[in-house]
Scaffold this active site. Structure first.
Site, mmCIF file in Angstrom:
data_model
loop_
_atom_site.group_PDB
_atom_site.id
_atom_site.type_symbol
_atom_site.label_atom_id
_atom_site.label_comp_id
_atom_site.label_asym_id
_atom_site.label_seq_id
_atom_site.Cartn_x
_atom_site.Cartn_y
_atom_site.Cartn_z
ATOM 1 N N ASN A 28 0.807 -1.228 0.000
ATOM 2 C CA ASN A 28 0.000 0.000 0.000
ATOM 3 C C ASN A 28 0.841 1.279 0.000
ATOM 4 O O ASN A 28 0.482 2.266 -0.645
ATOM 5 C CB ASN A 28 -0.976 -0.002 1.183
ATOM 6 C CG ASN A 28 -0.270 -0.087 2.523
ATOM 7 O OD1 ASN A 28 0.770 -0.708 2.663
ATOM 8 N ND2 ASN A 28 -0.860 0.539 3.528
ATOM 9 N N CYS A 44 -3.134 1.449 6.623
ATOM 10 C CA CYS A 44 -3.453 0.792 7.889
ATOM 11 C C CYS A 44 -4.017 1.762 8.911
ATOM 12 O O CYS A 44 -4.676 1.346 9.868
ATOM 13 C CB CYS A 44 -2.204 0.114 8.445
ATOM 14 S SG CYS A 44 -0.801 1.228 8.674
ATOM 15 N N GLU A 46 4.012 -4.324 12.386
ATOM 16 C CA GLU A 46 2.978 -3.295 12.297
ATOM 17 C C GLU A 46 1.892 -3.887 11.428
ATOM 18 O O GLU A 46 2.087 -4.100 10.231
ATOM 19 C CB GLU A 46 3.541 -1.994 11.716
ATOM 20 C CG GLU A 46 2.594 -0.824 11.844
ATOM 21 C CD GLU A 46 1.663 -0.701 10.642
ATOM 22 O OE1 GLU A 46 0.467 -1.053 10.806
ATOM 23 O OE2 GLU A 46 2.116 -0.291 9.582
ATOM 24 N N GLU A 83 8.069 1.334 16.006
ATOM 25 C CA GLU A 83 9.041 1.908 15.091
ATOM 26 C C GLU A 83 8.994 3.421 15.254
ATOM 27 O O GLU A 83 8.026 3.978 15.754
ATOM 28 C CB GLU A 83 8.731 1.507 13.650
ATOM 29 C CG GLU A 83 8.796 0.003 13.419
ATOM 30 C CD GLU A 83 8.470 -0.401 11.993
ATOM 31 O OE1 GLU A 83 7.947 0.445 11.246
ATOM 32 O OE2 GLU A 83 8.741 -1.551 11.636
#
Length: 469
Positions: free
Chosen positions: A145, A276, A242, A445
């Site tokens: 994405n 996301c 993630e 992160e």
């Protein structure tokens, strides 16, 4: 034909596979699929480069990060073209967000690493200090994405912390990674520090299970992450995930309604909902519920449809549109496939969609869809709003729309999410931690947190001899 990048050289090996343009459905390029021999060769190249790269002073590695940032700028147009060909993203978004963030990632982590202080602790006659060592060889698995943005988001801290890497981009979006391989070669990056292989999930599986891979960073689906966890469990490899989200947005009746509607349009429909961090559940205080729904539905009709990444993903999103109807939803707008009467009719488009009227326990409201769609429901009290937002197996991000300062702080701290935005969305400071809770991920992160994942601490304690009186 895209070739792997191993040990600083192009490697043409493995069966070719097609990459499709999601705007038209046409094949735009091919790439080689990494087989066990290719994966092993890439990991060995990374291992051979690891000792020299780790021994390099952090200031020198930070200098390499700056050179890679300059290389991205010099190949900016090539990266834009590659990203658009693979994803079908709008030109303006790619030029102003995706590629510039790649530059920013390398420069930001260069500064963060170069300025990070060491820890030291003193007791009478004792000195303890901490040094950090890189993990070694890191497998970097990148989704489709935001392929370039998320690849550089992982590469920059991994490299500056002293690791070498093997990158496996999505089989749908390898183009910008191939350009980045050329940038690494043009910059003269030591061979084997960055290696890039192409292929489907099977290639990624070969990579994460390789015994000489010391850590794995992955962005993608929760299901794939579970498979990776099982794969690396026996060797107890460090992992950073993630993962998905079923993100909630809370709209209180003291909000700036124009701003809240604008924010909802952005957070629901950006990149066709294929981020996301996008909002799939909106909860609106009852006194403004009807007006908010009417305005959001009207604005959704003005949103330019964006293609889904693949025919398979389009069918998945459409299956959720059908599910919403079968579960009794009221479709305020959308719910189908747009007709353009041009070449885009062969592409992978769906309509921006707004629905309401479903139970909180409906499949539609429990499962991540990853498309341009949201469900809107009313609430009456602040406590109810918080409970509704937290009623999810996911916990990546949330948005909060209110002009009340006390409420903003109070509610934000009670939301079970890794990131909470107040009166904004997708605003990022690269020094802050990024990640989710529950099924949305493990670890963080960003900033120091990234450097902490990509390195391990060693504590050195020295007993100081006391001089004779």
């Amino acid at each position: 034909m895209l070739t792997h990048f191993i040990g600083g050289l192009p490697v043409a090996a493995g069966h070719p596979f097609p990459i499709h343009d999601p705007v038209t459905g046409a094949v735009v390029r091919q790439a080689h699929e990494a087989d066990p021999e290719v994966v092993d060769r890439a990991v060995r190249a990374a291992r051979e480069a690891a000792r020299g790269w780790a021994a390099m002073p952090v200031g020198e590695r930070a200098g390499w990060m700056r050179r890679l940032a300059e290389g991205i700028e010099s190949r900016f147009d090539d990266l834009v073209a590659a990203e658009i060909a693979d994803t079908g993203k709008p030109f303006d978004q790619t030029r102003t967000l995706d590629i510039p963030r790649g530059v920013a990632n390398f420069r930001a982590f260069a500064e963060i690493a170069a300025q990070r202080p060491d820890d030291a602790f003193h007791l009478p006659g004792v000195l303890s200090y901490t040094v950090r060592r890189p993990l070694g060889v890191v497998a970097v698995i990148v989704p489709w994405n935001l392929p370039f943005l998320l690849m550089t988001w992982k590469l920059a801290p991994a490299l500056v912390a002293g690791n070498t890497v093997v990158v496996k981009p999505s089989e749908s979006t390898p183009g910008s990674a191939a350009v980045f391989a050329e940038i690494c070669a043009e910059a003269g990056l030591p061979p084997g520090v960055v290696n890039i292989i192409f292929g489907y999930g099977a290639s990624g599986q070969l990579l994460v299970e390789h015994p000489d891979v010391d850590g794995v960073t992955f962005t993608g689906s929760t299901r794939t992450a579970s498979t990776i966890m099982r794969t690396v469990a026996d060797r107890v490899k460090p992992i950073s995930f993630e993962l998905g989200g079923k993100n909630a947005g809370l709209v209180f009746d003291d909000c700036d309604l124009d701003r809240a509607v604008d924010g909802a349009v952005q957070s629901v429909f950006t990149n066709g909902g294929q981020v996301c961090l996008c909002t799939e559940r909106l909860y609106v205080q009852r006194s403004i519920f009807e007006e908010f729904c009417a305005r959001l539905a009207s604005r959704a009709q003005e949103v330019e449809p964006q293609p889904m990444i693949s025919l398979e993903h389009r069918e998945r999103v459409l299956s959720y549109y059908a599910l919403a109807r079968s579960e009794g939803a009221k479709v305020l707008t959308g719910g189908g496939v747009p007709a353009f009467n041009d070449h885009r009719d062969s592409g992978y488009f769906v309509e921006p969609t707004v629905v309401t009227g479903l139970s909180e326990w409906s499949r539609f409201n429990r499962e991540e869809i990853f498309g341009p769609v949201c469900h809107v429901a009313p609430f009456d009290s602040e406590t109810e709003a918080i409970d509704l937002a937290n009623n999810s197996d996911y916990g990546l991000a949330a948005t909060l729309w209110t002009t009340g300062l006390d409420r903003a702080h109070r509610v934000a701290q009670r939301l079970e999410a890794g990131l909470v935005w107040v009166n904004t969305w997708y605003l990022r400071d690269l020094r802050t931690p990024f990640g989710g809770v529950k099924l949305s991920g493990i670890g963080r992160e960003g900033g120091i947190q990234s450097l902490d994942f990509y390195s391990e601490p060693t504590t050195v304690t020295i007993k100081l001899e006391q001089p004779d009186a």
